[in-house]
Design an enzyme around this catalytic site. Structure first.
Site, PDB file in Angstrom:
ATOM      1  N   GLU A   1       0.855  -1.187   0.000  1.00  0.00           N
ATOM      2  CA  GLU A   1       0.000   0.000   0.000  1.00  0.00           C
ATOM      3  C   GLU A   1       0.894   1.240   0.000  1.00  0.00           C
ATOM      4  O   GLU A   1       1.864   1.274   0.744  1.00  0.00           O
ATOM      5  CB  GLU A   1      -0.911   0.040   1.238  1.00  0.00           C
ATOM      6  CG  GLU A   1      -1.952   1.158   1.115  1.00  0.00           C
ATOM      7  CD  GLU A   1      -2.925   1.232   2.303  1.00  0.00           C
ATOM      8  OE1 GLU A   1      -2.728   0.492   3.287  1.00  0.00           O
ATOM      9  OE2 GLU A   1      -3.847   2.026   2.230  1.00  0.00           O
TER      10      GLU A   1
ATOM     11  N   ALA B   1       1.337   0.087  10.850  1.00  0.00           N
ATOM     12  CA  ALA B   1       1.102  -1.318  10.543  1.00  0.00           C
ATOM     13  C   ALA B   1       0.300  -1.415   9.260  1.00  0.00           C
ATOM     14  O   ALA B   1      -0.192  -0.410   8.759  1.00  0.00           O
ATOM     15  CB  ALA B   1       0.343  -1.998  11.674  1.00  0.00           C
ATOM     16  N   MET B   2       0.149  -2.651   8.760  1.00  0.00           N
ATOM     17  CA  MET B   2      -0.492  -2.839   7.473  1.00  0.00           C
ATOM     18  C   MET B   2      -1.367  -4.078   7.474  1.00  0.00           C
ATOM     19  O   MET B   2      -0.954  -5.148   7.914  1.00  0.00           O
ATOM     20  CB  MET B   2       0.599  -2.937   6.392  1.00  0.00           C
ATOM     21  CG  MET B   2       0.060  -3.144   5.007  1.00  0.00           C
ATOM     22  SD  MET B   2      -0.966  -1.718   4.508  1.00  0.00           S
ATOM     23  CE  MET B   2      -2.084  -2.544   3.399  1.00  0.00           C
ATOM     24  N   GLU B   3      -2.582  -3.893   6.918  1.00  0.00           N
ATOM     25  CA  GLU B   3      -3.647  -4.889   7.048  1.00  0.00           C
ATOM     26  C   GLU B   3      -3.662  -5.959   5.959  1.00  0.00           C
ATOM     27  O   GLU B   3      -4.724  -6.521   5.667  1.00  0.00           O
ATOM     28  CB  GLU B   3      -4.988  -4.158   7.044  1.00  0.00           C
ATOM     29  CG  GLU B   3      -5.399  -3.519   5.690  1.00  0.00           C
ATOM     30  CD  GLU B   3      -5.052  -2.047   5.540  1.00  0.00           C
ATOM     31  OE1 GLU B   3      -4.131  -1.567   6.238  1.00  0.00           O
ATOM     32  OE2 GLU B   3      -5.698  -1.362   4.719  1.00  0.00           O
ATOM     33  N   ASN B   4      -2.536  -6.310   5.350  1.00  0.00           N
ATOM     34  CA  ASN B   4      -2.525  -7.337   4.298  1.00  0.00           C
ATOM     35  C   ASN B   4      -3.384  -8.529   4.688  1.00  0.00           C
ATOM     36  O   ASN B   4      -3.338  -8.995   5.815  1.00  0.00           O
ATOM     37  CB  ASN B   4      -1.098  -7.838   4.076  1.00  0.00           C
ATOM     38  CG  ASN B   4      -0.097  -6.724   4.044  1.00  0.00           C
ATOM     39  OD1 ASN B   4      -0.184  -5.831   3.215  1.00  0.00           O
ATOM     40  ND2 ASN B   4       0.836  -6.731   4.985  1.00  0.00           N
TER      41      ASN B   4
ATOM     42  N   HIS C   1      -7.215  -2.195  14.955  1.00  0.00           N
ATOM     43  CA  HIS C   1      -7.408  -1.448  13.709  1.00  0.00           C
ATOM     44  C   HIS C   1      -7.097  -2.323  12.493  1.00  0.00           C
ATOM     45  O   HIS C   1      -7.913  -2.437  11.572  1.00  0.00           O
ATOM     46  CB  HIS C   1      -6.517  -0.206  13.732  1.00  0.00           C
ATOM     47  CG  HIS C   1      -6.584   0.629  12.490  1.00  0.00           C
ATOM     48  ND1 HIS C   1      -7.377   1.757  12.399  1.00  0.00           N
ATOM     49  CD2 HIS C   1      -5.979   0.511  11.289  1.00  0.00           C
ATOM     50  CE1 HIS C   1      -7.251   2.278  11.199  1.00  0.00           C
ATOM     51  NE2 HIS C   1      -6.406   1.549  10.492  1.00  0.00           N
ATOM     52  N   GLU C   2      -5.933  -2.938  12.498  1.00  0.00           N
ATOM     53  CA  GLU C   2      -5.546  -3.753  11.333  1.00  0.00           C
ATOM     54  C   GLU C   2      -6.472  -4.954  11.201  1.00  0.00           C
ATOM     55  O   GLU C   2      -6.872  -5.332  10.103  1.00  0.00           O
ATOM     56  CB  GLU C   2      -4.090  -4.207  11.423  1.00  0.00           C
ATOM     57  CG  GLU C   2      -3.064  -3.091  11.627  1.00  0.00           C
ATOM     58  CD  GLU C   2      -3.212  -1.927  10.683  1.00  0.00           C
ATOM     59  OE1 GLU C   2      -3.670  -2.115   9.539  1.00  0.00           O
ATOM     60  OE2 GLU C   2      -2.880  -0.781  11.094  1.00  0.00           O
TER      61      GLU C   2
ATOM     62  N   GLU D   1     -10.160   3.953   5.918  1.00  0.00           N
ATOM     63  CA  GLU D   1      -9.394   4.427   7.071  1.00  0.00           C
ATOM     64  C   GLU D   1     -10.255   5.162   8.100  1.00  0.00           C
ATOM     65  O   GLU D   1     -10.176   4.887   9.289  1.00  0.00           O
ATOM     66  CB  GLU D   1      -8.211   5.294   6.615  1.00  0.00           C
ATOM     67  CG  GLU D   1      -7.155   4.527   5.802  1.00  0.00           C
ATOM     68  CD  GLU D   1      -6.598   3.297   6.517  1.00  0.00           C
ATOM     69  OE1 GLU D   1      -6.820   3.137   7.737  1.00  0.00           O
ATOM     70  OE2 GLU D   1      -5.941   2.468   5.842  1.00  0.00           O
TER      71      GLU D   1
HETATM   72  N1  PHE Z   1      -3.269   0.937   5.799  1.00  0.00           N
HETATM   73  C1  PHE Z   1      -2.449   1.133   6.969  1.00  0.00           C
HETATM   74  C2  PHE Z   1      -3.410   1.391   8.116  1.00  0.00           C
HETATM   75  O1  PHE Z   1      -3.841   2.420   8.415  1.00  0.00           O
HETATM   76  C3  PHE Z   1      -1.525   2.278   6.884  1.00  0.00           C
HETATM   77  C4  PHE Z   1      -0.455   2.158   5.869  1.00  0.00           C
HETATM   78  C5  PHE Z   1      -0.530   2.856   4.696  1.00  0.00           C
HETATM   79  C6  PHE Z   1       0.635   1.358   6.094  1.00  0.00           C
HETATM   80  C7  PHE Z   1       0.456   2.788   3.748  1.00  0.00           C
HETATM   81  C8  PHE Z   1       1.636   1.281   5.168  1.00  0.00           C
HETATM   82  C9  PHE Z   1       1.548   2.001   4.002  1.00  0.00           C
HETATM   83  O2  PHE Z   1      -3.859   0.562   8.742  1.00  0.00           O
HETATM   84 ZN    ZN Z   2      -5.961   1.701   8.569  1.00  0.00          ZN
END
Ligand code: PHE
Ligand code: ZN
Length: 873
Positions: free
Chosen positions: A123, A264-267, A299-300, A322
């Site tokens: 992302e 963090a990142m929600e993959n 959140h994630e 978001e």
């Molecule tokens: N999508 C992530 C979040 O808010 C934030 C994020 C964006 C992380 C871009 C990495 C790169 O939960």
């Molecule tokens: Zn988010």
């Protein structure tokens, strides 16, 4: 100098891709400097057009359609695009073979190496740095992934469910295969590989399915994953009860890495975290860290439904996932901790981060209409104000209808890439209400101001409330239309109880709420027996600025009596802010400081209140920040006057409160082992807020108390609490040094040390930070470290906005340096300049010349270019 001006992208130009990509099979052959990726894409043409794929910094090896190698002249590769002029008109398989270099990737976008671990961050547009693709969120595909790596890289992870793994015979390599059955956009793809330790657990969902949970961390850190794991299970069950949302894969994995641009990142099924939001032990993480871990894990996890199952049609819709997910995590924390405390903290964050953005040159709507670099739009406006919009809709239609609307949203749009309009339509359809005017909140930037006039007629018992709203101009938006605002309110009688609300023309109000929709609107309340004190915007029901005519004694009264805890706090905040503003002005004019006694006495009554809980008392003691004072002064700000005025008033208040503060210290001694529960964190926050004020009143006593706390600290909360309390004391330097010596092996604590060092509110901050850039533990390639030291300096108001321009120079130097290492980090640091126009002439001149110097940097990234040009405009 920028060779060509980066291109602006507009929401109005949205068009679907000419081809859908339904399925992707990836073979990833990992190698530190040359990772080979073979992708087989199931393509479905929607119309006859060339196929134009994104690809950045990739080495293209071959292109094949349905098994036939394409000759060179059938495609072109330039300007980060791969164009295949002619593709079949029916479904076909496109195979592309490409190479990337994870080791050279310091931007931390795409596939990169961090402490020997392969990790992806896709992302918003990182996938194109990994493989050629329609790298945009409305192209959703299922994925089959095969990872191959050396046996020295034992753990191989990707999204979805694990299929199989094994050795590759005759080699020193092995493989793992993963299948993700849920169609997803490329930004949710993830791959992690390394020699990691796993902490495992399970969760049984509401329908009785067993999910394997895993947290992967650097070896030796296994004992710091317990809190994160517990938080994950709490989150999973909360989403079931609060929103009826169940998890949908057999596995949920989390990986903690130490080099990460964001939180963090929600993959899908494989969240990747900045390790500061995973690792915690009582002696290494503070209460705030624990609460943040819990919140970000939630959140994630919540993104699995709001973001992943339903994703965004394009990046303009970012707030769809978001804002909504922040709203969901705020509700989660409110439910499992204290709702009133959480609300106050969220408003504090909004005011500290979003208001300055909304009131400065970087103001943009919650749903922007254009951007140059999407990474610059992961902002407090999209996240925090976006969450406020969800909250306002809930307030307008009520919780039951809001839940119905959410169910409808999941029903209608599951598996889709949706828009903000789709979401708001669900709100309207589920409630029968019209959200046409409300939609302006998504499109108009700026913080609305509501001016309040009241009149009480003792004869007719009518209380008349006149509200006038306006939103100041913001870049590109000169004129604003009136917004639709839910305003919760109360009329507080002389004994402190709420009077019944009879609204003329409406009758008795079931919910104490009025809706402001016009530019000016009069609300007449009848049968008001005595002159009431107005308590408006209770619970901060609308994210606006209330400009009242309220007198100090009304505020003092509300501070002690409002039944709405939020507005009790708010009354105290506005009184304190007023005092700080007056003090800063007085220093400029050589006049005496204002009298803080009445406020201090009221605060003393709060501290003595047996009904108020400790966390609330602590929040009452946290007085408005220097940045808030500067914002209230608006123009011609001298940051030294802001700091010195605030410090002087704070010290005066603290001197008046000394016995009460001593009492707070005595009643908050630790008697048991550390736990991060709500009660204990509240107790400790009162303890260290009290200690900070004691140190403000009496530097020596503060230092003595802190030294005792630090001799044999109860927890990391105690260490950070005690140190932060005495930062303004020059004699505390040895305590800071002692902290570093104790913790220099722990990178997260070294970050805390750099941050505290940058925050020291003594003259010469810029010079000290500049010296620390040479410290053996400082590094430019780890975002957390840069955020701690450089971000720490820009968060130090009088240090960054120093009169001689040294703060601006140090930050500008850092931006130039970071530009070529990591443009996202560089541009985040550039946002530090966003409030520069508030300051006085000398400061503005320094700030402007430093920004112009940044702008003249060769090969300036679009990220930094966009932030600086908008800030200067
Ligand atoms: N999508 C992530 C979040 O808010 C934030 C994020 C964006 C992380 C871009 C990495 C790169 O939960
Ligand atoms: Zn988010």
């Amino acid at each position: 100098m920028q060779t060509e001006t980066p291109k602006t992208i507009f929401l109005k130009d949205y068009e679907p891709t000419p081809q859908a990509i339904r399925h992707v099979r990836l073979l990833v052959d990992l190698h530190p400097t040359a990772t080979r990726i073979v992708s087989d894409m199931q393509v479905e043409p929607r119309k006859s057009a060339p196929m134009v794929l994104h690809g950045e910094g990739l080495e293209l090896l071959s292109v094949t359609i349905d098994g036939v190698d394409l000759a060179d002249h059938r495609y072109s590769h330039k300007n980060d695009l791969l164009t295949i002029a002619e593709v079949p008109s029916q479904s076909f398989t496109l195979r592309i073979e490409q190479r990337c270099n994870p080791q050279a990737n310091t931007a931390l976008s795409g596939l990169y190496l961090t402490s020997g671990v392969y990790c992806t961050q896709m992302e918003a547009q990182g996938f194109r740095r990994f493989a050629f693709f329609h790298d945009r969120p409305d192209v959703m595909a299922t994925y089959d992934v095969r990872i191959e790596a050396s046996l020295a890289v034992p753990v191989l992870l990707s999204n979805g469910n694990h299929v199989r793994s094994g050795k590759i015979v005759g080699t020193d390599r092995h493989f793992a295969e993963w299948h993700d059955p849920h169609p997803k956009p490329s930004y949710l793809f993830a791959l992690v590989a390394g020699d990691l330790a796993a902490v495992l657990d399970t969760f049984t969902t509401m329908s009785g399915r067993k999910v394997a949970l895993g947290i992967y961390v650097e070896k030796g850190k296994e004992d710091r994953c317990g809190w994160a794991m517990e938080s994950l299970k709490t989150s999973m069950s909360w989403d079931e009860t609060a929103f009826g949302r169940e998890y949908d894969l057999d596995v949920f994995n989390i990986v903690a890495v130490s080099d990460f641009n964001m939180g963090a990142m929600e993959n899908k099924g494989l969240n990747v975290f900045n390790d500061k939001y995973i690792l915690a032990r009582p002696d290494t993480a503070t209460d705030t860290d624990h609460v943040n871990i819990e919140r970000i894990i939630a959140h994630e996890y919540f993104h699995n439904w709001t973001g992943n199952r339903i994703t965004c049609r394009d990046w303009f819709q970012l707030c769809l996932k978001e804002g909504l997910t922040v709203f969901r995590d705020q509700e989660f924390t409110s439910d499992i901790r204290s709702r009133p405390v959480k609300r106050i903290e969220d408003v504090r964050t909004l005011r500290a981060r979003q208001y300055p953005e909304d009131q400065g040159p970087l103001a943009h709507p919650v749903r922007p209409a254009s951007y140059i670099e999407i990474n610059n739009f992961y902002t407090p406006t999209v996240y925090e104000k976006g969450a406020e919009l969800c909250r306002m809709m809930q307030t307008l239609i009520g919780k039951p209808a809001f839940r119905k609307a959410m169910d409808l949203y999941f029903d209608r749009h599951d598996g889709e890439a949706a828009t903000v309009e789709d979401f708001v339509r669900c709100m309207a359809d589920a409630s029968g209400r019209d959200f046409a005017q409300f939609f302006r909140w998504y499109e108009q930037a700026g913080t609305p101001v509501v001016e309040v006039k009241t009149r009480y007629d003792a004869k007719t018992h009518v209380f008349e409330l006149t509200l006038a709203q306006s939103t100041p101009p913001t870049p590109g938006q000169a004129d604003k239309l009136p917004q639709h605002m839910p305003l919760a309110l109360g009329l507080v009688g002389p004994d402190g109880s709420d009077l019944p609300l009879h609204l003329d023309g409406v009758g008795a109000l079931n919910t104490p709420l009025i809706e402001l929709t016009e530019a000016t609107q009069v609300f007449r309340f009848t049968d008001v027996a005595k002159r009431p004190v107005l308590s408006l915007n209770r619970g901060f029901s609308a994210p606006v600025i209330i400009k009242g005519e309220a007198r100090d004694d009304d505020h003092l009264f509300l501070m002690g009596h409002d039944s709405d805890g939020f507005n009790r706090w708010e009354a105290a905040q506005s009184l304190a802010r007023d005092l700080f503003v007056k003090a800063a002005r007085a220093l400029g004019d050589g006049k005496p400081l204002p009298d803080a006694k009445p406020f201090a006495q009221a605060l003393g009554r709060t501290l003595a209140d047996p009904d108020a809980d400790m966390a609330f008392k602590a929040l009452m003691l946290e007085l408005p920040s220097e940045a808030e004072v500067a914002a209230a002064l608006r123009t011609d700000v001298n940051s030294d006057h802001v700091r010195n005025g605030r410090m002087a008033i704070r010290a005066a208040i603290a001197r008046d409160l000394l016995p009460a503060l001593d009492g707070a210290m005595a009643s908050t001694r630790e008697t048991t082992d550390y736990t991060p529960d709500t009660q204990s964190t509240g107790r400790r926050s009162l303890r260290y807020s009290a200690l900070a004020l004691i140190a403000a009143a009496d530097a020596n006593r503060g230092l003595a108390l802190a030294t005792v706390e630090l001799a044999k600290p109860h927890s990391m909360t105690a260490e950070i609490g005690a140190l932060s309390a005495v930062l303004s004391n020059g004699d505390a330097a040895p305590l800071l040094e002692q902290f570093l010596q104790r913790h220099r092996e722990d990178h997260l604590l070294v970050d805390k040390w750099f941050m505290m060092a940058a925050h020291v509110p003594l003259p010469g901050a810029a010079t000290r930070v500049e010296a620390l850039l040479q410290h053996p533990l400082f590094t430019w390639t780890t975002p957390n470290r840069v955020y701690a030291l450089i971000g720490g300096l820009s968060g130090n108001l009088a240090g960054f906005h120093a009169e001689d321009g040294a703060g601006y120079r140090v930050v500008a130097d850092a931006i130039v340096r970071l530009n070529s290492i990591n443009p996202q980090v560089a541009s985040r640091m550039a946002t530090g300049f966003r409030s520069w126009r508030q300051f006085d002439t000398a400061r503005k001149a320094h700030a402007e010349s430093q920004m112009r110097r940044v702008l003249a940097t060769p090969n300036l990234s679009p990220d930094v270019f966009e932030i600086i040009t908008r800030t200067l405009a």
